[in-house]
Motif scaffolding. Sequence first.
Motif: not given
Lengths: 255, 255, 255
Positions: A134, A140-141, A143-144, A147-148, A175-176, A179
Amino acid sequence: MNDSQADRTATEVLTTDQLPSALTPFGRASRDFLYGQVWSRPGLSRRDRRWVTLTCVAAADSPDPIEEHVHAALAGGDIDLAEMLEFVLHFAVYCGWPKASHLEGAVGRQWDRIHRERGEETPPWPVLDNGTLGPGDMEKRLERGVEEFIDVNLTPAPPANSPYRHAGILGFVFGHVWQRPGLTRRERRIITVASVAIDDSPLPLRTHVGAALHSGDLTKEEMDEIVLQFAAYYGFAKGDALADAVEAAWAAKPA
Amino acid sequence: MNDSQADRTATEVLTTDQLPSALTPFGRASRDFLYGQVWSRPGLSRRDRRWVTLTCVAAADSPDPIEEHVHAALAGGDIDLAEMLEFVLHFAVYCGWPKASHLEGAVGRQWDRIHRERGEETPPWPVLDNGTLGPGDMEKRLERGVEEFIDVNLTPAPPANSPYRHAGILGFVFGHVWQRPGLTRRERRIITVASVAIDDSPLPLRTHVGAALHSGDLTKEEMDEIVLQFAAYYGFAKGDALADAVEAAWAAKPA
Amino acid sequence: MNDSQADRTATEVLTTDQLPSALTPFGRASRDFLYGQVWSRPGLSRRDRRWVTLTCVAAADSPDPIEEHVHAALAGGDIDLAEMLEFVLHFAVYCGWPKASHLEGAVGRQWDRIHRERGEETPPWPVLDNGTLGPGDMEKRLERGVEEFIDVNLTPAPPANSPYRHAGILGFVFGHVWQRPGLTRRERRIITVASVAIDDSPLPLRTHVGAALHSGDLTKEEMDEIVLQFAAYYGFAKGDALADAVEAAWAAKPA
């Protein structure tokens, strides 16, 4: 179900016709109840029953059952090596690194054994791509991860105000890990539900069971089958707690 | 040690003079053995005994003891909030996310309670710096993970050939968690030894106990105290396995 | 109790005079506390203390203690082979199949060892009577399951509205296992109380502790001894939760 049908199910699940002895009360019940009345049920695929079972045997960390079930899942073709290795990482997050480390050792041993038994060279493990790690950028991580988290749990994300939530939950777990490709979200849910039922910390149990049902990723009927499969492998005490959590979550389902 | 000395130790450990009843065999043994004969021993600081104890109560996830020991550690000043939160992340890695999530909830509740009891406003949690998340570049993170792995475990790093090892062990556990400030490596070792003793997967147990002793971070005498503290809180069955691992690692110590 | 009395108890419990070393804090405490202050107490028979201990070591699944305690229980004659095998099935139900499978392996190994050490041929395992499996007719089995549930738990049976309750709880756990001969209901209660204390799911803990006390199968004094024996083998963290459940159940006892 008669003995020979139970034996047939056991043979399919264990991928061997050298079935455990049915000479003891435990052995008899394994045949009659575990294979005859649980594994043979409709309502959940054998692959899905394997995720529940693998989580339970790996968490229980009893040496032989881990080897047996990893072997059976790989040898029978229900789960391939890359998927099994992906499972090990997800399991590590929910049941801790040490048990996962032992589990991954078992995967290696059984992968070798399967090829040895077939008279084949063991093929190398799949090559991993650093790209699957990722985005490097930490903002960014995170932020993702937020969301996740929302997407998986159907609740707002917690503030990133502790190392556990910041580097851990948002940076790594959501974050990882969630996903990653290789397992569907539905499968990650099954593994997670079994894991939190083992731990039975009340809040994670409620959250993950509720989200699995409310997201529509698992139907109530499938979840009921998961509860039975889980109780058989991790005991009826923890099974009870999971059954209650399922009923409570189902009753609370938004119309 | 007489009753009043045992009670004094219990008062110091629990930071309350409302001691549990000693009217049952269990209550008596808590006083005589747990406080009178374990917590009161020299050879390991009270802060170090708290790491072992907190790991055990959080892993056992018995609701009341978690709240009590988190409260006592914070209220008595042996561990501050930032250190406790750092502990939660390390614990998450070794005992799994769900229990850590419950534990972090307890930290929040007890932090509030301490300030409420003092008639103070609860101060906000420490602000985290995204810088502590380490290098964004994934290649670099894996490289640092390999170095840290070797440094902590005193063994070569495993190949990054599975998601568990690649994204997990090298990218996150050693590429990030063990390198975080806030707890010393020696403290991380104590928490890890208690965690792997709970799981008692043979290989992680041997590796972490051996590395803790062979690195010189923990003396044999300190490790022996850890074994006793651990057995008291997680039971003599698992304590036995840890004691054996310590003796085996010690016998194998390079001259 | 002085050292030599503690050693005598240890010799009787372990059925060996090769006692564990008392040179470490843990070894000393094993002697002084575990044998000197727990096993040597009146109020609960050694056979009953073995049920608690066997449940704890099998659940903890620390390899050596399982072998040791299974050996000691069989070699000392407190428990015979058929009873031990019956225990394995009851344990499977409450702590899950994987740990039970490992336990049954240990029973086989130790049964062989005992006869090898005596220079005898190992006799075959007891022949099971299919009659003990109970009625084949499932309606009948469920009916009996409902009755047995009520009788054991002193509460109404749950509706058979999920696979877990239908095939699991009513069809198997109460429709079959609890009704088997070979262990008394009182002994099944002791094993179950230790099992649910390990899992510490709040509801099963409350139900089984309450039913054991309220049925009159276990006195408060016996239950208090069980709590201490349990805490010694499974740790004071879980012991605390069990002690609380006992006090709460006792306080709620109908006059």
